[in-house]
Design a protein around this motif. Sequence first.
Motif, PDB file in Angstrom:
ATOM      1  N   GLN A  44       6.376   3.323  -6.534  1.00  0.00           N
ATOM      2  CA  GLN A  44       5.951   1.978  -6.888  1.00  0.00           C
ATOM      3  C   GLN A  44       5.902   1.018  -5.699  1.00  0.00           C
ATOM      4  O   GLN A  44       6.565  -0.018  -5.671  1.00  0.00           O
ATOM      5  CB  GLN A  44       6.856   1.410  -7.993  1.00  0.00           C
ATOM      6  N   PRO A  45       5.080   1.324  -4.686  1.00  0.00           N
ATOM      7  CA  PRO A  45       4.950   0.412  -3.541  1.00  0.00           C
ATOM      8  C   PRO A  45       4.205  -0.864  -3.925  1.00  0.00           C
ATOM      9  O   PRO A  45       3.383  -0.879  -4.843  1.00  0.00           O
ATOM     10  CB  PRO A  45       4.140   1.228  -2.540  1.00  0.00           C
ATOM     11  N   GLU A  46       4.508  -1.938  -3.212  1.00  0.00           N
ATOM     12  CA  GLU A  46       3.715  -3.149  -3.369  1.00  0.00           C
ATOM     13  C   GLU A  46       2.302  -2.886  -2.845  1.00  0.00           C
ATOM     14  O   GLU A  46       2.093  -1.987  -2.030  1.00  0.00           O
ATOM     15  CB  GLU A  46       4.377  -4.301  -2.614  1.00  0.00           C
ATOM     16  N   GLY A  47       1.353  -3.688  -3.292  1.00  0.00           N
ATOM     17  CA  GLY A  47      -0.045  -3.352  -3.065  1.00  0.00           C
ATOM     18  C   GLY A  47      -0.691  -3.882  -1.801  1.00  0.00           C
ATOM     19  O   GLY A  47      -1.920  -3.830  -1.680  1.00  0.00           O
ATOM     20  N   TRP A  48       0.069  -4.369  -0.841  1.00  0.00           N
ATOM     21  CA  TRP A  48      -0.534  -5.026   0.322  1.00  0.00           C
ATOM     22  C   TRP A  48      -0.701  -4.113   1.532  1.00  0.00           C
ATOM     23  O   TRP A  48      -1.238  -4.544   2.557  1.00  0.00           O
ATOM     24  CB  TRP A  48       0.268  -6.259   0.710  1.00  0.00           C
ATOM     25  N   PHE A  49      -0.277  -2.869   1.437  1.00  0.00           N
ATOM     26  CA  PHE A  49      -0.423  -1.959   2.571  1.00  0.00           C
ATOM     27  C   PHE A  49      -1.863  -1.451   2.670  1.00  0.00           C
ATOM     28  O   PHE A  49      -2.495  -1.155   1.658  1.00  0.00           O
ATOM     29  CB  PHE A  49       0.540  -0.787   2.434  1.00  0.00           C
ATOM     30  N   ASP A  50      -2.354  -1.325   3.889  1.00  0.00           N
ATOM     31  CA  ASP A  50      -3.723  -0.837   4.091  1.00  0.00           C
ATOM     32  C   ASP A  50      -3.812   0.684   3.953  1.00  0.00           C
ATOM     33  O   ASP A  50      -4.797   1.206   3.426  1.00  0.00           O
ATOM     34  CB  ASP A  50      -4.232  -1.252   5.480  1.00  0.00           C
ATOM     35  N   VAL A  51      -2.812   1.370   4.451  1.00  0.00           N
ATOM     36  CA  VAL A  51      -2.778   2.830   4.399  1.00  0.00           C
ATOM     37  C   VAL A  51      -1.380   3.244   3.961  1.00  0.00           C
ATOM     38  O   VAL A  51      -0.386   2.651   4.395  1.00  0.00           O
ATOM     39  CB  VAL A  51      -3.103   3.453   5.783  1.00  0.00           C
ATOM     40  N   GLU A  52      -1.317   4.262   3.098  1.00  0.00           N
ATOM     41  CA  GLU A  52      -0.020   4.730   2.607  1.00  0.00           C
ATOM     42  C   GLU A  52       0.121   6.229   2.824  1.00  0.00           C
ATOM     43  O   GLU A  52      -0.800   6.990   2.515  1.00  0.00           O
ATOM     44  CB  GLU A  52       0.137   4.419   1.114  1.00  0.00           C
ATOM     45  N   VAL A  67       4.818  -9.478   8.736  1.00  0.00           N
ATOM     46  CA  VAL A  67       4.157  -8.166   8.717  1.00  0.00           C
ATOM     47  C   VAL A  67       3.031  -8.151   7.697  1.00  0.00           C
ATOM     48  O   VAL A  67       1.940  -7.640   7.954  1.00  0.00           O
ATOM     49  CB  VAL A  67       5.192  -7.062   8.426  1.00  0.00           C
ATOM     50  N   ARG A  68       3.289  -8.725   6.537  1.00  0.00           N
ATOM     51  CA  ARG A  68       2.269  -8.725   5.479  1.00  0.00           C
ATOM     52  C   ARG A  68       1.015  -9.490   5.906  1.00  0.00           C
ATOM     53  O   ARG A  68      -0.112  -9.100   5.572  1.00  0.00           O
ATOM     54  CB  ARG A  68       2.842  -9.333   4.204  1.00  0.00           C
ATOM     55  N   GLU A  69       1.199 -10.561   6.675  1.00  0.00           N
ATOM     56  CA  GLU A  69       0.072 -11.394   7.090  1.00  0.00           C
ATOM     57  C   GLU A  69      -0.513 -10.979   8.435  1.00  0.00           C
ATOM     58  O   GLU A  69      -1.467 -11.591   8.914  1.00  0.00           O
ATOM     59  CB  GLU A  69       0.510 -12.855   7.153  1.00  0.00           C
ATOM     60  N   ALA A  70       0.040  -9.951   9.047  1.00  0.00           N
ATOM     61  CA  ALA A  70      -0.433  -9.533  10.370  1.00  0.00           C
ATOM     62  C   ALA A  70      -1.888  -9.064  10.309  1.00  0.00           C
ATOM     63  O   ALA A  70      -2.351  -8.532   9.291  1.00  0.00           O
ATOM     64  CB  ALA A  70       0.454  -8.415  10.910  1.00  0.00           C
ATOM     65  N   THR A  71      -2.595  -9.244  11.406  1.00  0.00           N
ATOM     66  CA  THR A  71      -3.989  -8.785  11.468  1.00  0.00           C
ATOM     67  C   THR A  71      -4.085  -7.283  11.689  1.00  0.00           C
ATOM     68  O   THR A  71      -5.141  -6.691  11.480  1.00  0.00           O
ATOM     69  CB  THR A  71      -4.719  -9.504  12.617  1.00  0.00           C
ATOM     70  N   ALA A  72      -2.996  -6.663  12.092  1.00  0.00           N
ATOM     71  CA  ALA A  72      -2.985  -5.212  12.324  1.00  0.00           C
ATOM     72  C   ALA A  72      -3.145  -4.454  11.018  1.00  0.00           C
ATOM     73  O   ALA A  72      -2.918  -4.991   9.926  1.00  0.00           O
ATOM     74  CB  ALA A  72      -1.675  -4.809  12.999  1.00  0.00           C
ATOM     75  N   THR A  73      -3.520  -3.204  11.123  1.00  0.00           N
ATOM     76  CA  THR A  73      -3.530  -2.315   9.963  1.00  0.00           C
ATOM     77  C   THR A  73      -2.086  -1.982   9.601  1.00  0.00           C
ATOM     78  O   THR A  73      -1.317  -1.526  10.448  1.00  0.00           O
ATOM     79  CB  THR A  73      -4.279  -1.005  10.287  1.00  0.00           C
ATOM     80  N   THR A  74      -1.710  -2.239   8.363  1.00  0.00           N
ATOM     81  CA  THR A  74      -0.336  -1.976   7.931  1.00  0.00           C
ATOM     82  C   THR A  74      -0.263  -0.603   7.269  1.00  0.00           C
ATOM     83  O   THR A  74      -1.022  -0.313   6.342  1.00  0.00           O
ATOM     84  CB  THR A  74       0.158  -3.044   6.955  1.00  0.00           C
ATOM     85  N   ASN A 132       9.097  -0.173   0.613  1.00  0.00           N
ATOM     86  CA  ASN A 132       7.757  -0.572   0.198  1.00  0.00           C
ATOM     87  C   ASN A 132       7.743  -1.990  -0.348  1.00  0.00           C
ATOM     88  O   ASN A 132       6.870  -2.354  -1.118  1.00  0.00           O
ATOM     89  CB  ASN A 132       7.212   0.402  -0.854  1.00  0.00           C
ATOM     90  N   ASP A 133       8.708  -2.790   0.083  1.00  0.00           N
ATOM     91  CA  ASP A 133       8.952  -4.103  -0.501  1.00  0.00           C
ATOM     92  C   ASP A 133       9.033  -5.149   0.616  1.00  0.00           C
ATOM     93  O   ASP A 133       9.848  -5.025   1.538  1.00  0.00           O
ATOM     94  CB  ASP A 133      10.273  -4.030  -1.279  1.00  0.00           C
ATOM     95  N   GLU A 134       8.198  -6.174   0.544  1.00  0.00           N
ATOM     96  CA  GLU A 134       8.186  -7.233   1.566  1.00  0.00           C
ATOM     97  C   GLU A 134       9.557  -7.874   1.729  1.00  0.00           C
ATOM     98  O   GLU A 134      10.022  -8.120   2.846  1.00  0.00           O
ATOM     99  CB  GLU A 134       7.165  -8.300   1.176  1.00  0.00           C
ATOM    100  N   GLU A 135      10.241  -8.137   0.629  1.00  0.00           N
ATOM    101  CA  GLU A 135      11.537  -8.810   0.681  1.00  0.00           C
ATOM    102  C   GLU A 135      12.561  -7.987   1.452  1.00  0.00           C
ATOM    103  O   GLU A 135      13.428  -8.540   2.140  1.00  0.00           O
ATOM    104  CB  GLU A 135      12.041  -9.078  -0.742  1.00  0.00           C
ATOM    105  N   ARG A 136      12.452  -6.662   1.367  1.00  0.00           N
ATOM    106  CA  ARG A 136      13.415  -5.782   2.032  1.00  0.00           C
ATOM    107  C   ARG A 136      13.227  -5.750   3.545  1.00  0.00           C
ATOM    108  O   ARG A 136      14.055  -5.194   4.262  1.00  0.00           O
ATOM    109  CB  ARG A 136      13.303  -4.366   1.464  1.00  0.00           C
ATOM    110  N   LEU A 137      12.147  -6.365   4.044  1.00  0.00           N
ATOM    111  CA  LEU A 137      11.939  -6.460   5.483  1.00  0.00           C
ATOM    112  C   LEU A 137      12.583  -7.713   6.077  1.00  0.00           C
ATOM    113  O   LEU A 137      12.515  -7.938   7.284  1.00  0.00           O
ATOM    114  CB  LEU A 137      10.443  -6.448   5.807  1.00  0.00           C
ATOM    115  N   GLY A 138      13.189  -8.529   5.228  1.00  0.00           N
ATOM    116  CA  GLY A 138      13.870  -9.727   5.713  1.00  0.00           C
ATOM    117  C   GLY A 138      12.910 -10.727   6.340  1.00  0.00           C
ATOM    118  O   GLY A 138      11.805 -10.967   5.825  1.00  0.00           O
TER     119      GLY A 138
END
Length: 355
Positions: free
Chosen positions: A118-126, A103-110, A91-97
Amino acid sequence: MLDDVLTLVRENERFFVTTHLGPDGDALGSQIALARFLQKLGKQAAMVNSDEVGFNLDWMPGSGDVEVYDSSLDQQEALAEADVVFVLDTNDEERLGKLGGLVREATATTVLIDHHLQPEGWFDVEFIRDTAAATGELVYEMIDATDPSLIDAEIATALYTAIMTDTGSFRYSSVTPRLHRIVADILERGSIEPAPIHETIYDRKSMPGLRLLGRMLNRIRLRYDGQLGYSVVTQRMVEDTGASWDDKQGFVNYVLSIEGVKAALLFSEVDDGSKISFRSEADVRVDEWARNFGGGGHRNAAGAYVRRPTFEDVIEDVIDAAPRFIDFDDPYAPEEELSAEDEAYLETLLGSQSE
């Protein structure tokens, strides 16, 4: 949460599936199972990670279709044209390398599918449940709610690998009667045998990996009257043995297997600190301990990435903090100093010569 994810699956056609750096069995198994499920529904599903598949998992059916991100045009198009991006087991942007910011800036639904808190808050659906034994359990629920007959040998192998590895071969406290029923369904539908999977993951070792294991075992130290065990893997040890960092998978469990040890640590040296694996017996929690150092995980299995001026500083700080999180049989003050033996060990650790 599950209904929202399944709606996205039904209503979209192009998917991008990724997971964390150094993908373990749960990460890779969940990724392959989800992508194959989507493809069986007639969808497009690209699997792209920042790291390559490790030696102990490259046998898994479907692993050859997992691409390492190299910013190729095809990969950029797969992400740009995706309707939905699935992020699994982190659930961490940094862990995606390298893929994190993209991915965080993608136009797709994340969409996040994970069993960590404690996920980071940028995901659209969890789709998160911290009581799930593995992310693979959540992927199974997606398939089961859609069409369980889609579980073939490849999907079953991926799901079984995900769940088996993230439960310590079904010995952690997250294992429930319900989970065993899920695993039974996976084995039956896929017509697969568990023994070959376990043997391939845990019993297939490279010669350099065995040399590295020997070095690690020789460096095991005990603290707090033998109730805490720890060891190290330094960059020098990896270079001297010709091993890879993937070879240290499961090393911390050897430390935990020592009689009397309640909690075990493996410190892996990196340029600016240490990666730490925390493991514990069923009735001992290590997740809060890891969280105190910026990490996280589960009750009996957690991790952290700690930056300190030196590798030795990380080891001392983490071990000194142990009594705040572990109920040892006898009281120990958090400020208890290292023994003379341990101090000498740490002083010579990084400068030790090849054996």
